[in-house]
Motif scaffolding. Structure first.
Motif, PDB file in Angstrom:
ATOM      1  N   GLY A 126      -0.251   2.444  -3.509  1.00 58.81           N
ATOM      2  CA  GLY A 126      -0.811   3.516  -2.699  1.00 58.81           C
ATOM      3  C   GLY A 126      -1.049   4.803  -3.465  1.00 58.81           C
ATOM      4  O   GLY A 126      -1.499   5.797  -2.894  1.00 58.81           O
ATOM      5  N   LYS A 127      -0.712   4.800  -4.753  1.00 61.90           N
ATOM      6  CA  LYS A 127      -0.851   5.989  -5.601  1.00 61.90           C
ATOM      7  C   LYS A 127      -0.128   7.197  -4.985  1.00 61.90           C
ATOM      8  O   LYS A 127      -0.612   8.331  -5.029  1.00 61.90           O
ATOM      9  N   ALA A 128       1.044   6.922  -4.426  1.00 60.45           N
ATOM     10  CA  ALA A 128       1.873   7.966  -3.826  1.00 60.45           C
ATOM     11  C   ALA A 128       2.946   8.383  -4.829  1.00 60.45           C
ATOM     12  O   ALA A 128       3.255   7.654  -5.768  1.00 60.45           O
ATOM     13  N   SER A 129       3.527   9.560  -4.610  1.00 61.46           N
ATOM     14  CA  SER A 129       4.566  10.031  -5.527  1.00 61.46           C
ATOM     15  C   SER A 129       5.924   9.411  -5.216  1.00 61.46           C
ATOM     16  O   SER A 129       6.772   9.329  -6.092  1.00 61.46           O
ATOM     17  N   ASN A 130       6.139   8.979  -3.991  1.00 59.28           N
ATOM     18  CA  ASN A 130       7.390   8.333  -3.587  1.00 59.28           C
ATOM     19  C   ASN A 130       7.187   7.721  -2.200  1.00 59.28           C
ATOM     20  O   ASN A 130       6.094   7.810  -1.626  1.00 59.28           O
ATOM     21  N   ALA A 131       8.241   7.103  -1.660  1.00 61.56           N
ATOM     22  CA  ALA A 131       8.124   6.400  -0.375  1.00 61.56           C
ATOM     23  C   ALA A 131       7.791   7.352   0.774  1.00 61.56           C
ATOM     24  O   ALA A 131       6.992   7.016   1.655  1.00 61.56           O
ATOM     25  N   ALA A 132       8.373   8.541   0.772  1.00 60.60           N
ATOM     26  CA  ALA A 132       8.084   9.502   1.841  1.00 60.60           C
ATOM     27  C   ALA A 132       6.606   9.909   1.814  1.00 60.60           C
ATOM     28  O   ALA A 132       5.956   9.993   2.861  1.00 60.60           O
ATOM     29  N   HIS A 133       6.091  10.147   0.637  1.00 61.28           N
ATOM     30  CA  HIS A 133       4.673  10.493   0.493  1.00 61.28           C
ATOM     31  C   HIS A 133       3.790   9.331   0.958  1.00 61.28           C
ATOM     32  O   HIS A 133       2.773   9.531   1.630  1.00 61.28           O
ATOM     33  N   LEU A 134       4.178   8.097   0.619  1.00 62.56           N
ATOM     34  CA  LEU A 134       3.427   6.917   1.052  1.00 62.56           C
ATOM     35  C   LEU A 134       3.363   6.844   2.577  1.00 62.56           C
ATOM     36  O   LEU A 134       2.310   6.557   3.146  1.00 62.56           O
ATOM     37  N   VAL A 135       4.464   7.121   3.235  1.00 59.42           N
ATOM     38  CA  VAL A 135       4.478   7.106   4.702  1.00 59.42           C
ATOM     39  C   VAL A 135       3.534   8.188   5.245  1.00 59.42           C
ATOM     40  O   VAL A 135       2.779   7.948   6.184  1.00 59.42           O
ATOM     41  N   GLY A 136       3.547   9.355   4.617  1.00 57.76           N
ATOM     42  CA  GLY A 136       2.622  10.410   5.033  1.00 57.76           C
ATOM     43  C   GLY A 136       1.177   9.980   4.854  1.00 57.76           C
ATOM     44  O   GLY A 136       0.344  10.157   5.751  1.00 57.76           O
ATOM     45  N   LEU A 137       0.872   9.381   3.708  1.00 59.55           N
ATOM     46  CA  LEU A 137      -0.481   8.902   3.456  1.00 59.55           C
ATOM     47  C   LEU A 137      -0.867   7.790   4.437  1.00 59.55           C
ATOM     48  O   LEU A 137      -2.012   7.727   4.901  1.00 59.55           O
ATOM     49  N   ALA A 138       0.079   6.930   4.760  1.00 59.26           N
ATOM     50  CA  ALA A 138      -0.194   5.846   5.713  1.00 59.26           C
ATOM     51  C   ALA A 138      -0.612   6.414   7.069  1.00 59.26           C
ATOM     52  O   ALA A 138      -1.474   5.848   7.745  1.00 59.26           O
ATOM     53  N   HIS A 139      -0.049   7.540   7.453  1.00 61.41           N
ATOM     54  CA  HIS A 139      -0.491   8.208   8.682  1.00 61.41           C
ATOM     55  C   HIS A 139      -1.913   8.742   8.506  1.00 61.41           C
ATOM     56  O   HIS A 139      -2.747   8.603   9.394  1.00 61.41           O
ATOM     57  N   ALA A 140      -2.185   9.341   7.353  1.00 61.02           N
ATOM     58  CA  ALA A 140      -3.523   9.886   7.101  1.00 61.02           C
ATOM     59  C   ALA A 140      -4.571   8.776   7.103  1.00 61.02           C
ATOM     60  O   ALA A 140      -5.701   8.986   7.549  1.00 61.02           O
ATOM     61  N   TRP A 141      -4.205   7.597   6.612  1.00 56.30           N
ATOM     62  CA  TRP A 141      -5.129   6.466   6.553  1.00 56.30           C
ATOM     63  C   TRP A 141      -5.257   5.729   7.882  1.00 56.30           C
ATOM     64  O   TRP A 141      -6.073   4.823   8.017  1.00 56.30           O
ATOM     65  N   GLY A 142      -4.400   6.061   8.855  1.00 58.77           N
ATOM     66  CA  GLY A 142      -4.433   5.365  10.142  1.00 58.77           C
ATOM     67  C   GLY A 142      -3.644   4.069  10.149  1.00 58.77           C
ATOM     68  O   GLY A 142      -3.741   3.289  11.086  1.00 58.77           O
ATOM     69  N   ILE A 143      -2.842   3.825   9.116  1.00 62.79           N
ATOM     70  CA  ILE A 143      -2.009   2.622   9.059  1.00 62.79           C
ATOM     71  C   ILE A 143      -0.810   2.776   9.985  1.00 62.79           C
ATOM     72  O   ILE A 143      -0.407   1.828  10.650  1.00 62.79           O
ATOM     73  N   LEU A 144      -0.245   3.944  10.016  1.00 64.68           N
ATOM     74  CA  LEU A 144       0.864   4.265  10.915  1.00 64.68           C
ATOM     75  C   LEU A 144       0.372   5.305  11.906  1.00 64.68           C
ATOM     76  O   LEU A 144      -0.268   6.280  11.516  1.00 64.68           O
ATOM     77  N   GLY A 145       0.686   5.123  13.156  1.00 65.50           N
ATOM     78  CA  GLY A 145       0.215   6.084  14.144  1.00 65.50           C
ATOM     79  C   GLY A 145      -1.278   5.949  14.313  1.00 65.50           C
ATOM     80  O   GLY A 145      -1.902   5.009  13.844  1.00 65.50           O
ATOM     81  N   ARG A 146      -1.854   6.911  14.981  1.00 64.85           N
ATOM     82  CA  ARG A 146      -3.299   6.854  15.174  1.00 64.85           C
ATOM     83  C   ARG A 146      -3.922   8.137  14.660  1.00 64.85           C
ATOM     84  O   ARG A 146      -3.342   9.215  14.744  1.00 64.85           O
ATOM     85  N   VAL A 147      -5.097   8.015  14.128  1.00 63.48           N
ATOM     86  CA  VAL A 147      -5.825   9.171  13.634  1.00 63.48           C
ATOM     87  C   VAL A 147      -6.538   9.790  14.822  1.00 63.48           C
ATOM     88  O   VAL A 147      -7.153   9.108  15.618  1.00 63.48           O
ATOM     89  N   SER A 148      -6.441  11.106  14.951  1.00 68.42           N
ATOM     90  CA  SER A 148      -7.041  11.799  16.092  1.00 68.42           C
ATOM     91  C   SER A 148      -7.606  13.124  15.635  1.00 68.42           C
ATOM     92  O   SER A 148      -7.162  13.698  14.658  1.00 68.42           O
ATOM     93  N   GLY A 149      -8.573  13.610  16.372  1.00 69.52           N
ATOM     94  CA  GLY A 149      -9.150  14.909  16.055  1.00 69.52           C
ATOM     95  C   GLY A 149      -8.327  16.058  16.586  1.00 69.52           C
ATOM     96  O   GLY A 149      -8.651  17.208  16.372  1.00 69.52           O
TER      97      GLY A 149
END
Length: 164
Positions: A126-149
């Motif tokens: 995921g080209k993240a700096s660590n696991a916490a950053h990966l989880v944050g990115l996963a939210h940004a990508w819509g993998i975790l949670g839902r992306v909303s305006g």
């Protein structure tokens, strides 16, 4: 007619710390960015854990909880969503939901001793700096949670300062 701002569990100072926390920054790096002591950052994160109902949780679980509750915006991703395998997606969900390696291992079907290697491989993918950053990115990508305006008015565009 004016609309009341959304309510939040965190104070403004806790949100300021948490907005950088989702980038996977260390407490020391956050302290430098927001002009607090490392102890002050740790105190804000401890309070955030308690307010979010996950005292003692891992950094990854706290990131997931903060983002799922929309307390802070997700980090900005500077590239396309990586082509994660189904197993890698399971690893991302597991680190977002579990704090202990034994629980993560059970969720992804590996021994607790092998969890670190699995997590490190997905963080690299995921080209993240660590696991916490990966989880944050996963939210940004819509993998975790839902992306909303309907994100908060303050959006962090880089690891730097927020813009309005």
């Amino acid at each position: 007619m004016t609309t009341a701002p959304p309510t939040t569990a965190l104070t403004a100072d806790q949100q300021r710390v948490a907005a950088r926390f989702v980038y996977g920054l260390t407490n020391k790096a956050i302290a430098q960015k927001v002009c607090l002591s490392v102890g002050g950052v740790a105190s804000h994160l401890c309070a955030a854990r308690k307010k979010m109902g996950c005292p003692g949780c891992s950094r990854s679980v706290l990131v997931h909880t903060l983002l799922a509750a929309r307390e802070v915006p997700p980090p900005v991703s500077n590239g396309p969503v990586p082509a994660f395998t189904e197993h890698e997606l399971t690893v991302i969900r597991a680190i977002a939901e579990h704090s202990r390696n034994a629980d993560i291992g059970k969720a992804i079907g590996v021994r607790a001793d092998d969890v670190r290697a699995e997590v490190d491989a997905v963080v690299a993918q995921g080209k993240a700096s660590n696991a916490a950053h990966l989880v944050g990115l996963a939210h940004a990508w819509g993998i975790l949670g839902r992306v909303s305006g309907s994100q908060p008015a303050t959006v962090i565009t880089t690891v730097g300062e927020p813009v309005r």
